[in-house]
Design a protein around this motif. Structure first.
Motif, PDB file in Angstrom:
ATOM      1  N   ASP A   1       0.932  -1.211   0.125  1.00 53.80           N
ATOM      2  CA  ASP A   1       0.052  -0.226  -0.004  1.00 53.80           C
ATOM      3  C   ASP A   1       0.798   1.127   0.040  1.00 53.80           C
ATOM      4  O   ASP A   1       1.497   1.403   1.020  1.00 53.80           O
ATOM      5  CB  ASP A   1      -0.750   0.047   1.189  1.00 53.80           C
ATOM      6  CG  ASP A   1      -1.901   1.123   1.141  1.00 53.80           C
ATOM      7  OD1 ASP A   1      -2.061   1.880   0.283  1.00 53.80           O
ATOM      8  OD2 ASP A   1      -2.641   1.238   2.212  1.00 53.80           O
TER       9      ASP A   1
ATOM     10  N   THR B   1       1.883   5.375  -0.988  1.00 56.16           N
ATOM     11  CA  THR B   1       1.223   6.600  -1.241  1.00 56.16           C
ATOM     12  C   THR B   1       2.382   7.669  -1.528  1.00 56.16           C
ATOM     13  O   THR B   1       3.550   7.308  -0.887  1.00 56.16           O
ATOM     14  CB  THR B   1       0.428   7.300  -0.059  1.00 56.16           C
ATOM     15  OG1 THR B   1       1.140   7.265   1.061  1.00 56.16           O
ATOM     16  CG2 THR B   1      -0.825   6.407   0.251  1.00 56.16           C
TER      17      THR B   1
ATOM     18  N   GLU C   1       3.762  11.872  -1.650  1.00 55.58           N
ATOM     19  CA  GLU C   1       3.268  13.394  -1.774  1.00 55.58           C
ATOM     20  C   GLU C   1       4.568  14.182  -1.834  1.00 55.58           C
ATOM     21  O   GLU C   1       5.546  14.097  -1.207  1.00 55.58           O
ATOM     22  CB  GLU C   1       2.672  13.677  -0.154  1.00 55.58           C
ATOM     23  CG  GLU C   1       2.410  15.219  -0.003  1.00 55.58           C
ATOM     24  CD  GLU C   1       1.358  15.574  -0.961  1.00 55.58           C
ATOM     25  OE1 GLU C   1       1.449  16.839  -1.507  1.00 55.58           O
ATOM     26  OE2 GLU C   1       0.271  14.641  -1.258  1.00 55.58           O
TER      27      GLU C   1
ATOM     28  N   SER D   1      -1.641   3.087  -5.019  1.00 53.29           N
ATOM     29  CA  SER D   1      -2.878   2.336  -4.340  1.00 53.29           C
ATOM     30  C   SER D   1      -2.184   1.228  -3.714  1.00 53.29           C
ATOM     31  O   SER D   1      -1.050   0.898  -3.438  1.00 53.29           O
ATOM     32  CB  SER D   1      -3.845   1.942  -5.455  1.00 53.29           C
ATOM     33  OG  SER D   1      -3.378   0.842  -6.462  1.00 53.29           O
TER      34      SER D   1
END
Length: 510
Positions: free
Chosen positions: A207, A209, A211, A268
């Motif tokens: 998982d 992510t 930024e 994802s």
């Protein structure tokens, strides 16, 4: 405004970073003297800033360094429209300067003496299990939620970052913070898909992510399918994304041994699945891992032996489960050859050993599920014991190890020995012979370091098969001593970090 834009172009991106790097390099008096002696044209940083366009800067840079480098940079500049991203372009130039022309900035603290060279090679190529290898050194990973196996890492600059303990790699355009959690396929894959024999899990589930969004140009997702056998259709590989609307499949950009590449990724819950065409009737070859855990007892020493796909999340789950019962993992090598997924393998050993069960099926069970293993009872363990795993249908030996009483004492009371690249190559001779791939870069490195002569390099290249080329190279380097083996290990770590990571089999659990 146009003038400001031109200035920004000159001082940012791959060319700006190369300018900064090259300026640092030639600011060293030794480097200046050396290049002024070897190049009548000399060097000047002013020329690097003389052109606004990327192609023009490359040509200008080419005019201030030897002609061979300039020609190659101009060729890169002509082909810039076909480059994948700034990171790829920068790395292409940097690699050419370092590996083909032998240039290296003095502020990397590269040692001059032979004894320090081995230590330097390991500093450049080795990485702690909780660190990424990056373009400016190792980057620490922070465990932010142990119960969820969630980690965070900040990549400070553009470049390539690899987590050797997991096989995850990121090509980064700019500074970015990434969170990574390790998940279980069994919790997300529909039961019908889990029972579908045409679709199999081919790697860990992450998982991820990032930024800011869009800061990552590409990702390497690890898989355990063995490609060199030439039996697996690349089109069978799919990246599975688990989103609110369900599972979405995406074709990877390309597939390499140990990893699949996804460019301009959307993040994802994601991992690699293998879709096997109906009617194929193929036993899929995979890279696998053998784990042994020692459980001390004064009357009856016990070992647990696991045979699993080479998946970092499975290893981590088993480490944690064994730790609950005070099991201690012993160092061992993985099987030399790829094994067939779904096949059965027999566990055997010395005649006095009690082994239950004596058969293990090579299958995939999600982390969190109980992983099958064989218990081996060895009595008071006063003598060395030998353990073997053989293919049940063929009777061929696929793995063996020797455990001595001193191994158990060292493991229980001593710190691990200092790592040696030479010892690594010797220990994994058979695995390297079977698994090393393209040797062009390694041969160039060894010739540049004067480990191999031009004639020796040509002898390796002339061998008829990949395995014979690998064996010829290994025997040549081994005959030259440990210093040569250290340099071979350093080159392999840089050229094929996924293979080295697989053979070292580190555990990254906290």
């Amino acid at each position: 405004m146009e003038e400001d834009k031109s200035l920004e172009e000159k001082t940012s991106g791959p060319i700006g970073r190369l300018q900064s790097w090259f300026s640092r390099w030639i600011s060293n008096s030794d480097a200046q003297e050396n290049l002024l002696q070897t190049s009548p044209r000399g060097l000047s940083t002013e020329v690097m800033m003389s052109s606004a366009s990327t192609s023009g800067q490359l040509e200008s840079l080419g005019r201030v360094i030897p002609r061979a480098i300039g020609l190659k940079l101009s060729m890169i500049g002509d082909d810039i429209s076909q480059r994948e991203d700034d990171t790829t372009l920068e790395q292409s130039i940097y690699n050419m300067l370092i590996h083909e022309e032998g240039l290296r900035p003095k502020d990397t603290n590269e040692p001059e003496d032979q004894q320090s060279l081995q230590k330097y090679q390991r500093q450049v190529t080795d990485c702690k299990n909780n660190q990424f290898q990056g373009p400016e050194g190792n980057v620490d990973i922070e465990l932010i939620d142990k119960s969820l196996n969630r980690y965070s890492v900040h990549f400070p600059t553009a470049g390539w970052y690899l987590w050797p303990a997991t096989g995850l790699g990121f090509g980064v355009r700019e500074a970015v913070t990434v969170t990574i959690a390790f998940e279980s396929w069994g919790q997300h894959l529909d039961l019908a898909l889990q029972q579908d024999k045409r679709r199999m899990v081919a790697g860990p589930l992450f998982d991820i992510t990032a930024e800011p969004v869009g800061a990552i140009a590409k990702i390497h997702l690890p898989h355990f399918i063995s490609l060199p056998e030439g039996e697996v259709d690349i089109s069978w590989f799919q990246v599975a994304h688990f989103k609110d609307e369900g599972m979405v499949l995406e074709q990877p950009t390309r597939v390499e041994p140990f990893y699949a590449v996804l460019e301009n990724p959307s993040f994802s819950l994601m991992g690699i699945l293998l879709w096997i065409a109906s009617g194929t009737g193929l036993s899929v070859p995979i890279t696998s891992t053998t784990l042994i855990y020692y459980h001390p007892h004064p009357e009856d020493t016990k070992f647990h032996v696991y045979l699993i796909p080479s998946d970092c999340t499975l290893t981590k789950a088993i480490d944690e489960e064994e730790d609950r019962f005070h099991g201690m993992r012993l160092q061992t090598s993985p099987p030399v050859e790829p094994l067939n997924f779904g096949s059965c393998y027999s566990v055997s050993g010395c005649t006095h050993l009690e082994i239950v069960p004596k058969e293990l099926k090579l299958s995939y069970r999600s982390p969190g599920e109980i992983q099958p293993f064989s218990k081996v009872y060895a009595g008071q363990m006063k003598e060395p014991i030998q353990l073997k795993i053989t293919d049940k249908s063929l009777g061929s030996l696929v793995w063996e190890t020797l455990v001595k009483p001193v191994d158990l004492q060292l493991g229980a009371t001593s710190a691990p020995p200092t790592f040696s690249g030479a010892a690594f190559v010797k220990e994994h001779h058979r695995q390297l012979q079977a698994r090393m791939g393209d040797l062009d870069g390694v041969l160039d490195d060894l010739e540049d370091r004067e480990v191999l002569t031009k004639n020796e390099k040509e002898l390796v290249e002339q061998a008829q098969t990949r395995r014979r080329r690998n064996e010829t190279l290994l025997r040549m380097v081994e005959s030259k001593g440990d210093q040569a083996l250290e340099l071979l290990y350093g080159s392999l770590s840089e050229r094929d970090p996924y293979l080295v990571s697989y053979l070292r089999q580190p555990s990254y659990s906290s």
